[in-house]
Design a protein around this motif. Structure first.
Motif, PDB file in Angstrom:
ATOM      1  N   MET A   1     -12.931   4.801  -9.802  1.00 21.69           N
ATOM      2  CA  MET A   1     -11.815   4.249 -10.554  1.00 21.69           C
ATOM      3  C   MET A   1     -10.603   5.175 -10.455  1.00 21.69           C
ATOM      4  SD  MET A   1     -11.503   3.314 -14.550  1.00 21.69           S
ATOM      5  CE  MET A   1     -11.792   5.010 -14.940  1.00 21.69           C
ATOM      6  N   TRP A   2     -10.803   6.468 -10.618  1.00 24.09           N
ATOM      7  CA  TRP A   2      -9.692   7.418 -10.517  1.00 24.09           C
ATOM      8  C   TRP A   2      -9.075   7.383  -9.126  1.00 24.09           C
ATOM      9  CZ3 TRP A   2      -7.104  10.844 -13.678  1.00 24.09           C
ATOM     10  CH2 TRP A   2      -7.495  10.841 -15.006  1.00 24.09           C
ATOM     11  N   LEU A   3      -9.887   7.234  -8.099  1.00 23.94           N
ATOM     12  CA  LEU A   3      -9.378   7.176  -6.735  1.00 23.94           C
ATOM     13  C   LEU A   3      -8.464   5.963  -6.549  1.00 23.94           C
ATOM     14  CD1 LEU A   3      -9.472   8.352  -3.845  1.00 23.94           C
ATOM     15  CD2 LEU A   3     -11.392   6.827  -3.429  1.00 23.94           C
ATOM     16  N   VAL A   4      -8.931   4.807  -6.951  1.00 20.50           N
ATOM     17  CA  VAL A   4      -8.147   3.577  -6.794  1.00 20.50           C
ATOM     18  C   VAL A   4      -6.871   3.644  -7.629  1.00 20.50           C
ATOM     19  CG1 VAL A   4      -8.134   1.087  -7.234  1.00 20.50           C
ATOM     20  CG2 VAL A   4     -10.120   2.155  -6.180  1.00 20.50           C
ATOM     21  N   VAL A   5      -6.997   4.075  -8.879  1.00 25.74           N
ATOM     22  CA  VAL A   5      -5.831   4.149  -9.762  1.00 25.74           C
ATOM     23  C   VAL A   5      -4.823   5.167  -9.234  1.00 25.74           C
ATOM     24  CG1 VAL A   5      -5.097   4.836 -12.080  1.00 25.74           C
ATOM     25  CG2 VAL A   5      -7.029   3.309 -11.800  1.00 25.74           C
ATOM     26  N   SER A   6      -5.287   6.280  -8.712  1.00 27.09           N
ATOM     27  CA  SER A   6      -4.379   7.301  -8.178  1.00 27.09           C
ATOM     28  C   SER A   6      -3.579   6.765  -6.995  1.00 27.09           C
ATOM     29  CB  SER A   6      -5.158   8.540  -7.744  1.00 27.09           C
ATOM     30  OG  SER A   6      -5.785   9.139  -8.842  1.00 27.09           O
ATOM     31  N   ILE A   7      -4.222   6.067  -6.112  1.00 20.60           N
ATOM     32  CA  ILE A   7      -3.537   5.516  -4.942  1.00 20.60           C
ATOM     33  C   ILE A   7      -2.539   4.438  -5.357  1.00 20.60           C
ATOM     34  CG2 ILE A   7      -3.867   4.148  -2.834  1.00 20.60           C
ATOM     35  CD1 ILE A   7      -6.552   5.700  -2.501  1.00 20.60           C
ATOM     36  N   ILE A   8      -2.974   3.516  -6.199  1.00 17.54           N
ATOM     37  CA  ILE A   8      -2.098   2.415  -6.598  1.00 17.54           C
ATOM     38  C   ILE A   8      -0.912   2.917  -7.407  1.00 17.54           C
ATOM     39  CG2 ILE A   8      -1.968   0.368  -8.087  1.00 17.54           C
ATOM     40  CD1 ILE A   8      -4.707  -0.423  -7.011  1.00 17.54           C
ATOM     41  N   ASN A   9      -1.128   3.827  -8.359  1.00 20.27           N
ATOM     42  CA  ASN A   9      -0.016   4.338  -9.168  1.00 20.27           C
ATOM     43  C   ASN A   9       0.985   5.105  -8.313  1.00 20.27           C
ATOM     44  OD1 ASN A   9      -1.040   3.222 -11.465  1.00 20.27           O
ATOM     45  ND2 ASN A   9      -1.794   5.118 -12.336  1.00 20.27           N
ATOM     46  N   SER A  10       0.496   5.901  -7.374  1.00 26.61           N
ATOM     47  CA  SER A  10       1.400   6.660  -6.506  1.00 26.61           C
ATOM     48  C   SER A  10       2.231   5.728  -5.630  1.00 26.61           C
ATOM     49  CB  SER A  10       0.601   7.618  -5.625  1.00 26.61           C
ATOM     50  OG  SER A  10      -0.115   8.528  -6.417  1.00 26.61           O
ATOM     51  N   LEU A  11       1.587   4.746  -5.033  1.00 27.89           N
ATOM     52  CA  LEU A  11       2.325   3.787  -4.203  1.00 27.89           C
ATOM     53  C   LEU A  11       3.330   2.986  -5.022  1.00 27.89           C
ATOM     54  CD1 LEU A  11      -0.368   2.394  -1.745  1.00 27.89           C
ATOM     55  CD2 LEU A  11       1.653   3.763  -1.197  1.00 27.89           C
ATOM     56  N   ALA A  12       2.960   2.603  -6.223  1.00 25.54           N
ATOM     57  CA  ALA A  12       3.872   1.829  -7.068  1.00 25.54           C
ATOM     58  C   ALA A  12       5.125   2.644  -7.390  1.00 25.54           C
ATOM     59  CB  ALA A  12       3.166   1.393  -8.346  1.00 25.54           C
ATOM     60  N   ALA A  13       4.962   3.931  -7.675  1.00 23.44           N
ATOM     61  CA  ALA A  13       6.128   4.783  -7.953  1.00 23.44           C
ATOM     62  C   ALA A  13       7.011   4.915  -6.719  1.00 23.44           C
ATOM     63  CB  ALA A  13       5.660   6.160  -8.424  1.00 23.44           C
ATOM     64  N   LEU A  14       6.412   5.123  -5.551  1.00 22.67           N
ATOM     65  CA  LEU A  14       7.199   5.232  -4.320  1.00 22.67           C
ATOM     66  C   LEU A  14       7.901   3.924  -3.980  1.00 22.67           C
ATOM     67  CD1 LEU A  14       4.850   7.426  -2.126  1.00 22.67           C
ATOM     68  CD2 LEU A  14       6.962   8.104  -3.274  1.00 22.67           C
ATOM     69  N   PHE A  15       7.211   2.799  -4.204  1.00 22.16           N
ATOM     70  CA  PHE A  15       7.839   1.495  -3.955  1.00 22.16           C
ATOM     71  C   PHE A  15       9.029   1.286  -4.885  1.00 22.16           C
ATOM     72  CE2 PHE A  15       3.686  -0.558  -2.246  1.00 22.16           C
ATOM     73  CZ  PHE A  15       3.894   0.052  -1.020  1.00 22.16           C
ATOM     74  N   ALA A  16       8.881   1.648  -6.150  1.00 22.61           N
ATOM     75  CA  ALA A  16       9.984   1.490  -7.099  1.00 22.61           C
ATOM     76  C   ALA A  16      11.187   2.338  -6.682  1.00 22.61           C
ATOM     77  CB  ALA A  16       9.525   1.855  -8.500  1.00 22.61           C
ATOM     78  N   LEU A  17      10.929   3.568  -6.248  1.00 17.68           N
ATOM     79  CA  LEU A  17      12.018   4.418  -5.775  1.00 17.68           C
ATOM     80  C   LEU A  17      12.667   3.871  -4.510  1.00 17.68           C
ATOM     81  CD1 LEU A  17      10.714   8.070  -6.265  1.00 17.68           C
ATOM     82  CD2 LEU A  17      12.677   6.996  -7.389  1.00 17.68           C
ATOM     83  N   SER A  18      11.907   3.135  -3.732  1.00 16.19           N
ATOM     84  CA  SER A  18      12.406   2.602  -2.466  1.00 16.19           C
ATOM     85  C   SER A  18      13.202   1.312  -2.630  1.00 16.19           C
ATOM     86  CB  SER A  18      11.249   2.340  -1.511  1.00 16.19           C
ATOM     87  OG  SER A  18      10.556   3.521  -1.250  1.00 16.19           O
ATOM     88  N   LEU A  19      12.998   0.609  -3.720  1.00 18.36           N
ATOM     89  CA  LEU A  19      13.600  -0.708  -3.884  1.00 18.36           C
ATOM     90  C   LEU A  19      14.756  -0.754  -4.865  1.00 18.36           C
ATOM     91  CD1 LEU A  19      10.388  -2.934  -4.012  1.00 18.36           C
ATOM     92  CD2 LEU A  19      11.908  -2.555  -2.079  1.00 18.36           C
ATOM     93  N   PHE A  20      14.732   0.095  -5.883  1.00 16.15           N
ATOM     94  CA  PHE A  20      15.691  -0.011  -6.976  1.00 16.15           C
ATOM     95  C   PHE A  20      16.524   1.250  -7.070  1.00 16.15           C
ATOM     96  CE2 PHE A  20      11.795  -2.290  -8.274  1.00 16.15           C
ATOM     97  CZ  PHE A  20      12.297  -3.576  -8.200  1.00 16.15           C
ATOM     98  N   GLY A  21      17.841   1.090  -7.026  1.00 16.89           N
ATOM     99  CA  GLY A  21      18.726   2.226  -7.209  1.00 16.89           C
ATOM    100  C   GLY A  21      18.701   2.673  -8.660  1.00 16.89           C
ATOM    101  N   ILE A  22      18.757   3.976  -8.850  1.00 16.71           N
ATOM    102  CA  ILE A  22      18.776   4.527 -10.203  1.00 16.71           C
ATOM    103  C   ILE A  22      20.237   4.691 -10.619  1.00 16.71           C
ATOM    104  CG2 ILE A  22      18.132   6.484 -11.660  1.00 16.71           C
ATOM    105  CD1 ILE A  22      15.815   7.012  -9.718  1.00 16.71           C
ATOM    106  N   PRO A  23      20.671   4.029 -11.698  1.00 18.36           N
ATOM    107  CA  PRO A  23      22.077   4.125 -12.107  1.00 18.36           C
ATOM    108  C   PRO A  23      22.370   5.519 -12.686  1.00 18.36           C
ATOM    109  CG  PRO A  23      20.849   2.836 -13.694  1.00 18.36           C
ATOM    110  CD  PRO A  23      19.900   3.157 -12.557  1.00 18.36           C
ATOM    111  N   LEU A  24      23.528   6.032 -12.366  1.00 18.08           N
ATOM    112  CA  LEU A  24      23.954   7.301 -12.952  1.00 18.08           C
ATOM    113  C   LEU A  24      24.531   7.034 -14.325  1.00 18.08           C
ATOM    114  CD1 LEU A  24      25.687   8.945  -9.862  1.00 18.08           C
ATOM    115  CD2 LEU A  24      23.485   9.537 -10.865  1.00 18.08           C
ATOM    116  N   LEU A  25      24.074   7.777 -15.290  1.00 17.47           N
ATOM    117  CA  LEU A  25      24.583   7.585 -16.655  1.00 17.47           C
ATOM    118  C   LEU A  25      25.668   8.574 -16.964  1.00 17.47           C
ATOM    119  CD1 LEU A  25      21.203   7.013 -18.484  1.00 17.47           C
ATOM    120  CD2 LEU A  25      22.842   5.309 -17.721  1.00 17.47           C
TER     121      LEU A  25
END
Length: 116
Positions: free
Chosen positions: A92-116
């Motif tokens: 379970m930790w293996l699967v969750v670690s891979i999926i969570n890491s990929l999800a974070a990288l995908f989010a960084l790759s798709l959505f610009g972070i607005p400067l506040l």
């Protein structure tokens, strides 16, 4: 072989894996067609309290708190045969670690972070 509830859990698990695989395919397709400029901009974005890598690490560790609820499910653990729980937890930790890491990288790759 499996109880009725185990079959439901397996179906839900595979549904999540298939959903994430489809999402991953679309994200990779998008990145191949549009490049990784958004990811590079986000990666080098100045942050308060450290780097974006530190922010990803802190987010990843916070997401692991959801996994800890599984460890404390005493009724479930008591029903397992000896030696099964460590294997289940490791997988379970293996699967969750891979999926969570990929999800974070995908989010960084798709959505610009607005400067506040």
């Amino acid at each position: 072989m499996f109880s009725e509830s185990a079959k439901v859990v397996i179906e839900i698990f595979f549904f999540h894996l298939v959903s994430f695989a489809i999402l991953s395919a679309f994200v990779i397709f998008f990145l191949l067609n549009n490049g990784i400029e958004i990811f590079i901009e986000n990666w080098y974005l100045p942050t308060t309290g450290g780097s974006i890598a530190n922010a990803i690490f802190l987010g990843f560790t916070a997401s692991m708190l959801g996994v800890s609820g599984f460890e404390s499910s005493t009724n479930f653990v008591e029903e397992q045969q000896k030696g099964v729980f460590p294997k289940t937890l490791k997988n379970m930790w293996l699967v969750v670690s891979i999926i969570n890491s990929l999800a974070a990288l995908f989010a960084l790759s798709l959505f610009g972070i607005p400067l506040l």
